[in-house]
Design a protein around this motif. Structure first.
Motif, PDB file in Angstrom:
ATOM      1  N   LEU A  95      20.645  14.832 -30.742  1.00 14.71           N
ATOM      2  CA  LEU A  95      21.000  13.616 -31.466  1.00 14.71           C
ATOM      3  C   LEU A  95      22.044  13.880 -32.541  1.00 14.71           C
ATOM      4  O   LEU A  95      22.957  13.073 -32.749  1.00 14.71           O
ATOM      5  CB  LEU A  95      19.749  13.000 -32.097  1.00 14.71           C
ATOM      6  CG  LEU A  95      18.777  12.320 -31.125  1.00 14.71           C
ATOM      7  CD1 LEU A  95      17.481  11.956 -31.837  1.00 14.71           C
ATOM      8  CD2 LEU A  95      19.416  11.083 -30.511  1.00 14.71           C
ATOM      9  N   ILE A 116      25.519  11.811 -32.230  1.00 15.98           N
ATOM     10  CA  ILE A 116      25.813  10.815 -33.267  1.00 15.98           C
ATOM     11  C   ILE A 116      27.008  11.239 -34.116  1.00 15.98           C
ATOM     12  O   ILE A 116      27.879  10.409 -34.426  1.00 15.98           O
ATOM     13  CB  ILE A 116      24.554  10.557 -34.125  1.00 15.98           C
ATOM     14  CG1 ILE A 116      23.499   9.842 -33.263  1.00 15.98           C
ATOM     15  CG2 ILE A 116      24.891   9.734 -35.356  1.00 15.98           C
ATOM     16  CD1 ILE A 116      22.141   9.684 -33.921  1.00 15.98           C
ATOM     17  N   SER A 167      28.618   3.011 -29.353  1.00 16.60           N
ATOM     18  CA  SER A 167      27.179   3.206 -29.160  1.00 16.60           C
ATOM     19  C   SER A 167      26.883   4.649 -28.749  1.00 16.60           C
ATOM     20  O   SER A 167      27.767   5.378 -28.299  1.00 16.60           O
ATOM     21  CB  SER A 167      26.637   2.241 -28.091  1.00 16.60           C
ATOM     22  OG  SER A 167      27.206   2.532 -26.828  1.00 16.60           O
ATOM     23  N   ILE A 206      20.460   7.232 -25.905  1.00 19.83           N
ATOM     24  CA  ILE A 206      19.373   8.153 -26.228  1.00 19.83           C
ATOM     25  C   ILE A 206      18.369   8.164 -25.094  1.00 19.83           C
ATOM     26  O   ILE A 206      17.973   7.125 -24.570  1.00 19.83           O
ATOM     27  CB  ILE A 206      18.697   7.743 -27.554  1.00 19.83           C
ATOM     28  CG1 ILE A 206      19.729   7.815 -28.701  1.00 19.83           C
ATOM     29  CG2 ILE A 206      17.501   8.632 -27.851  1.00 19.83           C
ATOM     30  CD1 ILE A 206      19.197   7.309 -30.013  1.00 19.83           C
ATOM     31  N   ALA A 231      16.316   9.212 -34.939  1.00 21.32           N
ATOM     32  CA  ALA A 231      17.700   8.831 -34.648  1.00 21.32           C
ATOM     33  C   ALA A 231      18.303   8.024 -35.795  1.00 21.32           C
ATOM     34  O   ALA A 231      19.470   8.214 -36.155  1.00 21.32           O
ATOM     35  CB  ALA A 231      17.765   8.037 -33.349  1.00 21.32           C
ATOM     36  N   LYS A 258      21.503   8.976 -37.973  1.00 20.40           N
ATOM     37  CA  LYS A 258      22.578   7.972 -38.037  1.00 20.40           C
ATOM     38  C   LYS A 258      22.995   7.714 -39.480  1.00 20.40           C
ATOM     39  O   LYS A 258      24.195   7.659 -39.797  1.00 20.40           O
ATOM     40  CB  LYS A 258      22.097   6.684 -37.368  1.00 20.40           C
ATOM     41  CG  LYS A 258      23.114   5.541 -37.403  1.00 20.40           C
ATOM     42  CD  LYS A 258      22.542   4.284 -36.748  1.00 20.40           C
ATOM     43  CE  LYS A 258      23.518   3.114 -36.871  1.00 20.40           C
ATOM     44  NZ  LYS A 258      22.985   1.890 -36.230  1.00 20.40           N
ATOM     45  N   LEU A 268      22.443   2.307 -31.338  1.00 24.08           N
ATOM     46  CA  LEU A 268      21.638   3.307 -30.638  1.00 24.08           C
ATOM     47  C   LEU A 268      20.995   2.606 -29.441  1.00 24.08           C
ATOM     48  O   LEU A 268      20.233   1.650 -29.612  1.00 24.08           O
ATOM     49  CB  LEU A 268      20.575   3.889 -31.558  1.00 24.08           C
ATOM     50  CG  LEU A 268      21.088   4.543 -32.846  1.00 24.08           C
ATOM     51  CD1 LEU A 268      19.928   5.025 -33.700  1.00 24.08           C
ATOM     52  CD2 LEU A 268      22.046   5.680 -32.540  1.00 24.08           C
TER      53      LEU A 268
END
Length: 311
Positions: A182, A186, A196, A199, A246, A250, A259
């Motif tokens: 992640l 990200i 976007s 995940i 996440a 972020k 996400l």
């Protein structure tokens, strides 16, 4: 005290090497990239023969990745990890090693224990299908340790650890566990102005995360401690959902896109959080790095090391 560090160039092993150096402790680093294939008993025996008098072996050499990697490579995971463990214990007893420090993944816990994983419940049910191979192989290393202590007096401290993260992690989509993957996705989406990030799974599974240097601290505390036959949970004793994780990454990456969860992909076990009462009792200590603090360090390390190296 003469220490043999297996997997010395890997994620955990490299952080252990830095700590051992900082403490002024002599150690022999070993890994496949340093010239020793630990799956090969002849190469492994040569390593011991060239370094007689090893007192302690730290076992940080495993072959594993995230859920997809585990599903794609089950036979290799079984084969490689079984050979490494088999060779380690047999050669350790032949070369009169006093102690092995053996981190074991908490995916070795049964799937449906709730609300927390306690050591006395470790054998109370089947593992999740997504991690059954690796979890059972690592669990059998505990059985192996008990057998070798019973017959030969070889001590092993078995530390059950959750997924780790931090500096030096595998920042790859397949080899990484969720947190490392992640961070990579990200941060790269932020730099690439992507709208976007996709995940894996629903985002609902709850996971506990251990900052790698806290695992290193637990291993350092295992070097002089009295022998404990039963495994010891090493963790922070709390978890977050993948969706919450996440969002934390972020925010730290200052990413403003969406996400998007791919619910066609498997989630794995629904809940994995450990009870750490035994850790507190045995070590008079427990891991202290808060998840938000650790994520901040992991994102900064990825930006400063991986991205700059790729530039």
């Amino acid at each position: 005290m003469k220490i043999l560090l297996l997997g010395a160039t890997g994620f955990l092993g490299s952080r252990l090497a830095l700590r051992l150096e900082k403490e002024g402790l002599s150690f022999i680093p070993a890994s496949r990239s340093l010239g020793t294939d630990l799956r090969d008993p002849a190469q492994f025996a040569k390593l011991f023969s060239a370094n007689l008098g090893v007192d302690i072996v730290i076992q940080a050499a495993t072959f594993i990745g995230g859920i997809k990697f585990g599903l794609d490579h089950p036979a290799e995971i079984y084969h490689d990890n079984t050979l490494i463990s088999t060779n380690l214990f047999e050669l350790a007893r032949k070369f009169n090693v006093r102690r092995i420090i053996n981190p074991v993944s908490n995916c070795s816990y049964p799937r449906d224990i709730y609300p927390e994983f306690k050591e006395e419940l470790w054998w109370n049910g089947p593992l999740d299908d997504s991690v059954r191979v690796y979890g059972m192989v690592r669990k059998m290393s505990y059985v192996q340790s008990v057998a070798y202590h019973q017959q030969y007096g070889l001590e092993t401290i078995n530390l059950i650890v959750p997924n780790m993260y931090g500096p030096g992690d595998h920042f790859e989509e397949v080899r990484s566990h969720a947190l490392g993957a992640l961070v990579m996705k990200i941060v790269q989406a932020k730099l690439g102005h992507r709208p976007s990030v996709q995940i894996w799974g629903s985002g609902s599974p709850v996971r506990e995360w251990l900052y790698v240097d806290d695992c290193v601290e637990a291993i350092m505390r295992s070097l002089p401690m009295s022998y404990e036959r039963e495994p010891i949970n090493i963790g922070i004793g709390m978890g977050v959902s993948i969706a919450e994780l996440a969002q934390m990454i972020k925010r730290e990456a200052r990413y403003t896109g969406d996400l998007v969860y791919d619910r066609t992909k498997p989630d794995g076990a629904p809940y994995k959080v450990m009870n750490i009462d035994r850790c507190k009792r045995v070590f008079n200590w427990h891991p202290s790095t808060a998840l938000d603090e650790g994520i901040k360090k992991a994102v900064a390390w990825y930006r400063d090391n991986v991205l700059k190296a790729d530039a």
